[in-house]
Write a protein that holds these residues in place. Structure first.
Motif, PDB file in Angstrom:
ATOM      1  N   MET A 187       0.523  98.650  33.618  1.00  0.00           N
ATOM      2  CA  MET A 187       0.581  98.753  32.090  1.00  0.00           C
ATOM      3  C   MET A 187      -0.699  99.705  32.235  1.00  0.00           C
ATOM      4  SD  MET A 187       3.815  99.671  31.697  1.00  0.00           S
ATOM      5  CE  MET A 187       3.020 100.855  30.627  1.00  0.00           C
ATOM      6  N   GLY A 188      -1.816  98.527  32.458  1.00  0.00           N
ATOM      7  CA  GLY A 188      -3.415  99.525  32.341  1.00  0.00           C
ATOM      8  C   GLY A 188      -3.643 100.022  33.731  1.00  0.00           C
ATOM      9  N   GLY A 189      -2.814 100.538  34.482  1.00  0.00           N
ATOM     10  CA  GLY A 189      -3.962 100.708  35.502  1.00  0.00           C
ATOM     11  C   GLY A 189      -2.765 102.287  35.266  1.00  0.00           C
ATOM     12  N   GLY A 237       3.991  86.905  33.945  1.00  0.00           N
ATOM     13  CA  GLY A 237       2.745  86.438  32.853  1.00  0.00           C
ATOM     14  C   GLY A 237       1.694  87.553  33.766  1.00  0.00           C
ATOM     15  N   MET A 238       1.876  88.309  34.333  1.00  0.00           N
ATOM     16  CA  MET A 238       0.390  88.766  34.670  1.00  0.00           C
ATOM     17  C   MET A 238       0.679  90.462  35.121  1.00  0.00           C
ATOM     18  SD  MET A 238      -2.069  86.756  37.322  1.00  0.00           S
ATOM     19  CE  MET A 238      -1.311  87.022  38.736  1.00  0.00           C
ATOM     20  N   VAL A 239       2.316  90.547  35.611  1.00  0.00           N
ATOM     21  CA  VAL A 239       2.096  92.169  36.591  1.00  0.00           C
ATOM     22  C   VAL A 239       2.147  93.295  35.343  1.00  0.00           C
ATOM     23  CG1 VAL A 239       5.079  91.760  37.125  1.00  0.00           C
ATOM     24  CG2 VAL A 239       3.513  93.260  38.185  1.00  0.00           C
ATOM     25  N   THR A 240       3.003  92.602  34.464  1.00  0.00           N
ATOM     26  CA  THR A 240       2.954  93.796  33.252  1.00  0.00           C
ATOM     27  C   THR A 240       2.364  94.745  32.708  1.00  0.00           C
ATOM     28  OG1 THR A 240       5.734  93.131  33.071  1.00  0.00           O
ATOM     29  CG2 THR A 240       4.911  94.126  31.480  1.00  0.00           C
ATOM     30  N   PRO A 241       1.650  93.288  31.672  1.00  0.00           N
ATOM     31  CA  PRO A 241      -0.212  94.031  31.759  1.00  0.00           C
ATOM     32  C   PRO A 241      -1.060  95.077  32.469  1.00  0.00           C
ATOM     33  CG  PRO A 241       0.047  92.011  31.510  1.00  0.00           C
ATOM     34  CD  PRO A 241       1.297  92.390  31.388  1.00  0.00           C
ATOM     35  N   MET A 242      -1.029  95.028  33.633  1.00  0.00           N
ATOM     36  CA  MET A 242      -1.422  94.867  35.846  1.00  0.00           C
ATOM     37  C   MET A 242      -1.188  96.161  35.217  1.00  0.00           C
ATOM     38  SD  MET A 242      -4.271  93.267  35.153  1.00  0.00           S
ATOM     39  CE  MET A 242      -4.654  93.514  37.460  1.00  0.00           C
ATOM     40  N   ILE A 257       6.136 106.016  34.767  1.00  0.00           N
ATOM     41  CA  ILE A 257       5.938 105.293  33.630  1.00  0.00           C
ATOM     42  C   ILE A 257       6.886 105.033  32.595  1.00  0.00           C
ATOM     43  CG2 ILE A 257       4.655 104.565  31.716  1.00  0.00           C
ATOM     44  CD1 ILE A 257       2.675 107.438  32.974  1.00  0.00           C
ATOM     45  N   PRO A 258       7.514 103.233  32.676  1.00  0.00           N
ATOM     46  CA  PRO A 258       8.865 103.188  32.361  1.00  0.00           C
ATOM     47  C   PRO A 258       8.531 103.241  30.437  1.00  0.00           C
ATOM     48  CG  PRO A 258       9.022 101.748  33.466  1.00  0.00           C
ATOM     49  CD  PRO A 258       7.075 102.386  33.947  1.00  0.00           C
ATOM     50  N   PHE A 259       9.206 103.687  29.087  1.00  0.00           N
ATOM     51  CA  PHE A 259       9.018 104.227  28.145  1.00  0.00           C
ATOM     52  C   PHE A 259       8.899 103.202  27.742  1.00  0.00           C
ATOM     53  CE2 PHE A 259       9.993 105.505  23.753  1.00  0.00           C
ATOM     54  CZ  PHE A 259       8.747 106.464  23.826  1.00  0.00           C
ATOM     55  N   SER A 260      10.151 101.457  27.993  1.00  0.00           N
ATOM     56  CA  SER A 260      10.477 100.768  27.295  1.00  0.00           C
ATOM     57  C   SER A 260       9.187  99.485  27.714  1.00  0.00           C
ATOM     58  CB  SER A 260      11.688  99.799  28.029  1.00  0.00           C
ATOM     59  OG  SER A 260      11.430  99.876  28.859  1.00  0.00           O
ATOM     60  N   GLN A 261       8.415  99.795  28.323  1.00  0.00           N
ATOM     61  CA  GLN A 261       7.258  98.568  29.139  1.00  0.00           C
ATOM     62  C   GLN A 261       5.748  99.622  28.397  1.00  0.00           C
ATOM     63  OE1 GLN A 261       6.108  98.217  33.329  1.00  0.00           O
ATOM     64  NE2 GLN A 261       8.088  97.505  33.729  1.00  0.00           N
ATOM     65  N   ILE A 262       6.156 100.821  28.214  1.00  0.00           N
ATOM     66  CA  ILE A 262       4.829 101.009  27.050  1.00  0.00           C
ATOM     67  C   ILE A 262       5.058 100.896  25.699  1.00  0.00           C
ATOM     68  CG2 ILE A 262       3.552 103.094  25.804  1.00  0.00           C
ATOM     69  CD1 ILE A 262       4.937 104.682  28.504  1.00  0.00           C
ATOM     70  N   LYS A 263       6.192 100.597  24.925  1.00  0.00           N
ATOM     71  CA  LYS A 263       6.136 100.338  23.869  1.00  0.00           C
ATOM     72  C   LYS A 263       5.841  98.770  23.645  1.00  0.00           C
ATOM     73  CE  LYS A 263      10.457 101.579  23.424  1.00  0.00           C
ATOM     74  NZ  LYS A 263      12.237 101.499  22.720  1.00  0.00           N
ATOM     75  N   GLY A 264       5.758  97.614  24.449  1.00  0.00           N
ATOM     76  CA  GLY A 264       5.741  96.404  24.814  1.00  0.00           C
ATOM     77  C   GLY A 264       4.521  96.151  25.136  1.00  0.00           C
ATOM     78  N   GLN A 265       3.851  96.549  25.737  1.00  0.00           N
ATOM     79  CA  GLN A 265       2.314  96.003  26.091  1.00  0.00           C
ATOM     80  C   GLN A 265       1.398  97.398  25.083  1.00  0.00           C
ATOM     81  OE1 GLN A 265       1.935  94.865  28.494  1.00  0.00           O
ATOM     82  NE2 GLN A 265       4.693  93.078  28.565  1.00  0.00           N
ATOM     83  N   ILE A 294      -2.352  98.444  26.614  1.00  0.00           N
ATOM     84  CA  ILE A 294      -2.662  99.980  27.153  1.00  0.00           C
ATOM     85  C   ILE A 294      -4.261  99.993  26.593  1.00  0.00           C
ATOM     86  CG2 ILE A 294      -2.670 102.250  26.346  1.00  0.00           C
ATOM     87  CD1 ILE A 294       0.688 101.115  27.033  1.00  0.00           C
ATOM     88  N   ILE A 295      -4.077  99.900  24.352  1.00  0.00           N
ATOM     89  CA  ILE A 295      -4.873  99.770  23.798  1.00  0.00           C
ATOM     90  C   ILE A 295      -6.432  99.600  24.608  1.00  0.00           C
ATOM     91  CG2 ILE A 295      -5.994  99.507  21.786  1.00  0.00           C
ATOM     92  CD1 ILE A 295      -3.800  99.479  20.474  1.00  0.00           C
ATOM     93  N   ILE A 296      -6.579  98.242  25.294  1.00  0.00           N
ATOM     94  CA  ILE A 296      -7.335  97.423  25.827  1.00  0.00           C
ATOM     95  C   ILE A 296      -8.287  98.338  27.276  1.00  0.00           C
ATOM     96  CG2 ILE A 296      -8.778  95.348  26.680  1.00  0.00           C
ATOM     97  CD1 ILE A 296      -6.947  93.711  25.619  1.00  0.00           C
ATOM     98  N   ALA A 297      -7.276  98.531  28.041  1.00  0.00           N
ATOM     99  CA  ALA A 297      -7.479  99.403  29.249  1.00  0.00           C
ATOM    100  C   ALA A 297      -7.998 100.914  29.186  1.00  0.00           C
ATOM    101  CB  ALA A 297      -6.378  99.834  29.545  1.00  0.00           C
TER     102      ALA A 297
END
Length: 388
Positions: free
Chosen positions: A367-369, A360-365, A76-84, A88-91
């Motif tokens: 991070m959701g997983g 447009g899709m892969v980062t939120p997907m 889990i890359p920390f930078s992606q957590i901060k930007g998504q 993350i909250i939705i998931a």
């Protein structure tokens, strides 16, 4: 029977399940196929009862749970957590909504133990199953482990088609915005959010050998187990925290099992732990639990989708992306990444469009997983099993 021969037979079961999954383009999940093959072999007497107890690989799988969870934290890359934050909250919120529905409705229809047995695995993966089945065995309900095992095997059957449907709708909207010139995202294939982050490691590269990396994982897992004994909080939560924080500060390395060339053997051994839960399952027990399994999977899938829709509206987030992000709880990585690739390839007419749709899709997907299967479901299962 010789342990090598036993392990060979069990690995053949997994391999056949994998082949069926590939030939059916994942319409039949590998785990479900493997479970069914093993049960048929067991019930027909081709494989003797208790075969699993002779498999050293299954024993290793039991030992590998804590290090594997630490490894998941290093993914889990920390930078992606901060930007998504929104995805993350939705998931996570959608998973909690689904678990609440399962506990409420399944308890009313069946009982609380059944509800808890399915609540963690229905919004999670193999680790949530292992935590649940381990607790069931401890309290003398080992036969009930068939329920979370079957849920783990089939809950993605509903999740993947629904996620694909909504992702295609989102991809079409991206494609339309590219054609009318209003698209503001990246159309470069180099924008790969799954790429490994550059971090300063405290361990020099020349020392990052497979044995050293595996030793680090087992040290981290042992620390987590020690903290469990001190605090009473399940070790799996500490494993995740150690994995994420340790990687961020350079104590651990990103994607440690991958670098140690050990992911395959760890995953195979864990799959055998799941299959081993079938040893106590007779045909009568199997078919008697099917109503509970389908009820929990149905409620979990509907709950996740409703939660994803509501939270997307609250956050003013595109619902055709928010709902699939929530649905990642039902399948996780790598299915979330593969789905994005398939949709981008199908909808995009050229490389520019495919790259834009993918980005447009892969980062939120992803991070959701990570937020649900890799993290949230483990926490949920850890808390719920303590109520049994």
């Amino acid at each position: 029977m010789n342990p090598v021969v036993v392990t060979m037979i069990l690995l053949l079961v997994l391999a056949l399940g994998e082949l069926i999954s590939i030939l059916t383009k994942a319409r039949v999940p590998m785990l479900l196929a493997s479970l069914m093959i093993y049960l048929v072999l067991l019930w027909t007497g081709i494989v003797p009862a208790g075969l699993m107890s002779d498999s050293l690989l299954k024993t290793f799988g039991s030992l590998a749970i804590a290090p594997l969870i630490v490894h998941l934290g290093t993914l889990i890359p920390f930078s992606q957590i901060k930007g998504q934050v929104k995805p993350i909250i939705i998931a996570v919120t959608s998973s909690l909504f689904a678990v609440g529905l399962v506990l409420l409705i399944v308890t009313a229809i069946f009982d609380y133990t059944t509800a808890v047995s399915g609540a963690g695995p229905v919004v999670g993966g193999i680790v949530a199953f292992l935590l649940t089945s381990e607790k069931l065995t401890q309290i003398g309900l080992g036969a009930l482990a068939v329920l979370p095992a079957l849920i783990l095997a089939i809950h993605k059957l509903a999740g993947i088609p629904f996620a694909s449907y909504f992702l295609k709708k989102h991809a079409l909207s991206i494609k339309a915005s590219i054609k009318d010139g209003s698209y503001k995202g990246s159309t470069s294939e180099s924008a790969n959010p799954h790429a490994e982050e550059t971090r300063k490691s405290l361990l020099p590269a020349k020392f990052q050998t497979p044995i050293v990396l595996l030793a680090q994982l087992f040290i981290a897992g042992s620390i987590a187990i020690g903290l469990d004994a001190l605090t009473g909080i399940n070790y799996s939560i500490f494993c995740l925290i150690i994995g994420i924080v340790g990687t961020y500060f350079g104590v651990l390395q990103p994607q440690m099992l991958n670098k140690a060339n050990s992911t395959g053997i760890f995953m195979a051994s864990l799959m055998l732990v799941v299959i081993a839960s079938m040893d106590q399952v007779t045909p009568d027990v199997f078919f008697s639990y099917l109503p509970q399994v389908f009820t929990i999977c149905l409620i979990g899938t509907v709950g996740v989708m409703i939660g994803g829709f509501i939270m997307s509206k609250l956050f003013k987030y595109e619902k055709n992306l928010g709902i699939p992000v929530a649905l990642t709880a039902l399948f996780g990585f790598p299915a979330d990444y593969i789905l994005c690739e398939e949709v981008a390839r199908e909808v995009g007419e050229n490389e520019e469009e495919r790259a834009a749709i993918m980005n447009g899709m892969v980062t939120p997907m992803l991070m959701g997983g990570f937020a649900t299967v890799t993290t949230g479901s483990i926490v949920i299962a850890s808390i719920l099993v303590e109520t049994l």
